[in-house]
Design a protein around this motif. Sequence first.
Motif, PDB file in Angstrom:
ATOM      1  N   GLN A   2       0.842  -1.188   0.000  1.00  0.00           N
ATOM      2  CA  GLN A   2       0.000   0.000   0.000  1.00  0.00           C
ATOM      3  C   GLN A   2       0.878   1.238   0.000  1.00  0.00           C
ATOM      4  O   GLN A   2       1.980   1.240   0.558  1.00  0.00           O
ATOM      5  CB  GLN A   2      -0.903   0.023   1.232  1.00  0.00           C
ATOM      6  CG  GLN A   2      -1.985  -1.038   1.229  1.00  0.00           C
ATOM      7  CD  GLN A   2      -2.885  -0.933   2.445  1.00  0.00           C
ATOM      8  OE1 GLN A   2      -2.594  -0.219   3.389  1.00  0.00           O
ATOM      9  NE2 GLN A   2      -4.006  -1.648   2.412  1.00  0.00           N
ATOM     10  N   LYS A 119       4.101   0.740   2.185  1.00  0.00           N
ATOM     11  CA  LYS A 119       4.247  -0.196   3.297  1.00  0.00           C
ATOM     12  C   LYS A 119       3.738  -1.577   2.900  1.00  0.00           C
ATOM     13  O   LYS A 119       2.862  -1.732   2.046  1.00  0.00           O
ATOM     14  CB  LYS A 119       3.478   0.298   4.525  1.00  0.00           C
ATOM     15  CG  LYS A 119       1.982   0.414   4.293  1.00  0.00           C
ATOM     16  CD  LYS A 119       1.262   0.979   5.507  1.00  0.00           C
ATOM     17  CE  LYS A 119      -0.237   1.085   5.245  1.00  0.00           C
ATOM     18  NZ  LYS A 119      -0.958   1.671   6.395  1.00  0.00           N
ATOM     19  N   ALA A 121       1.412  -4.203   3.690  1.00  0.00           N
ATOM     20  CA  ALA A 121       0.158  -4.158   4.431  1.00  0.00           C
ATOM     21  C   ALA A 121      -0.307  -5.529   4.884  1.00  0.00           C
ATOM     22  O   ALA A 121      -0.946  -5.663   5.928  1.00  0.00           O
ATOM     23  CB  ALA A 121      -0.927  -3.506   3.580  1.00  0.00           C
ATOM     24  N   ASN A 122      -0.029  -6.557   4.094  1.00  0.00           N
ATOM     25  CA  ASN A 122      -0.435  -7.896   4.511  1.00  0.00           C
ATOM     26  C   ASN A 122       0.363  -8.942   3.737  1.00  0.00           C
ATOM     27  O   ASN A 122       0.939  -8.656   2.683  1.00  0.00           O
ATOM     28  CB  ASN A 122      -1.938  -8.130   4.300  1.00  0.00           C
ATOM     29  CG  ASN A 122      -2.320  -8.239   2.839  1.00  0.00           C
ATOM     30  OD1 ASN A 122      -2.468  -7.230   2.169  1.00  0.00           O
ATOM     31  ND2 ASN A 122      -2.481  -9.461   2.355  1.00  0.00           N
ATOM     32  N   GLN A 242      -3.649   0.013  10.402  1.00  0.00           N
ATOM     33  CA  GLN A 242      -3.080   1.286  10.871  1.00  0.00           C
ATOM     34  C   GLN A 242      -4.184   2.137  11.493  1.00  0.00           C
ATOM     35  O   GLN A 242      -5.312   2.098  11.028  1.00  0.00           O
ATOM     36  CB  GLN A 242      -2.442   2.019   9.711  1.00  0.00           C
ATOM     37  CG  GLN A 242      -1.303   1.239   9.071  1.00  0.00           C
ATOM     38  CD  GLN A 242      -0.177   0.935  10.023  1.00  0.00           C
ATOM     39  OE1 GLN A 242       0.209   1.809  10.824  1.00  0.00           O
ATOM     40  NE2 GLN A 242       0.379  -0.256   9.956  1.00  0.00           N
TER      41      GLN A 242
END
Length: 242
Positions: A2, A119, A121-122, A242
């Motif tokens: 992301q 980042k 994210a998963n 987040q």
Amino acid sequence: MQGSPGSTKKIIVRAIGPSLIPFGITDALRDPTLEIHDSNSVTVATNDNWRNTQTGVLITGDQSAEISSGGLAPTNDLESAIIADLAPGSYTAVVRGAGNSAGTGVVDAYDLSGSSPAKLANIATRGLIQPGDKLMIAGFIVANAPVKTVVIAVGPSLLPFGISNALPDTTLEVRNQDGSFVMQNDNWKSDQQQELENAGLHPSHDLEAAIITTLQPGQYTALVRGKGDASGIGVVQVFFLQ
């Protein structure tokens, strides 16, 4: 991955096999190969042996020196590694055994650009889960600050996607770097149902397992087994909120 338009995240992805043998993994994959696919299933990077760079869509020059100097080089020359600058989007790392060989392997990814606005994210991993020590293990690291994390163990909901040998009933444990339990779950509706539904990340099948919790910085492992020592294909997913 992301991030805002134009941002990228520099990561290294590795496929580990023969270096697992000294740790008692006798059926370790002897020669892993690695591919990275984008969300359109286009292969954007490939590697067989990490010292031999294979150029392509994302890889434009030799990477062996950068991998070697970065402290994350595989310890066996037959293992694979790719450094890539990834734009926001979904990616898949595919690990196979060279020559269609079989065995236990590890695929991992490390963030090489912590200051980037993009980042990770998963993460999600699919594999064959069997009894005993042939469970699925997903390791992940929480760095710098606490983060709310959702971990999901998927099995029977894979059936509609053509996975005929999907794990019929999953169980899930999360442990810290000392091996101590953080949380465990069998069927996700038995605990934290409302919180998981509020996060929009609950499993689609009642026999699947899930955990939502805030984790302090450190190293963690998610352990997925089949209930009653069942075997089958399962998926473990880790989401960072987040």
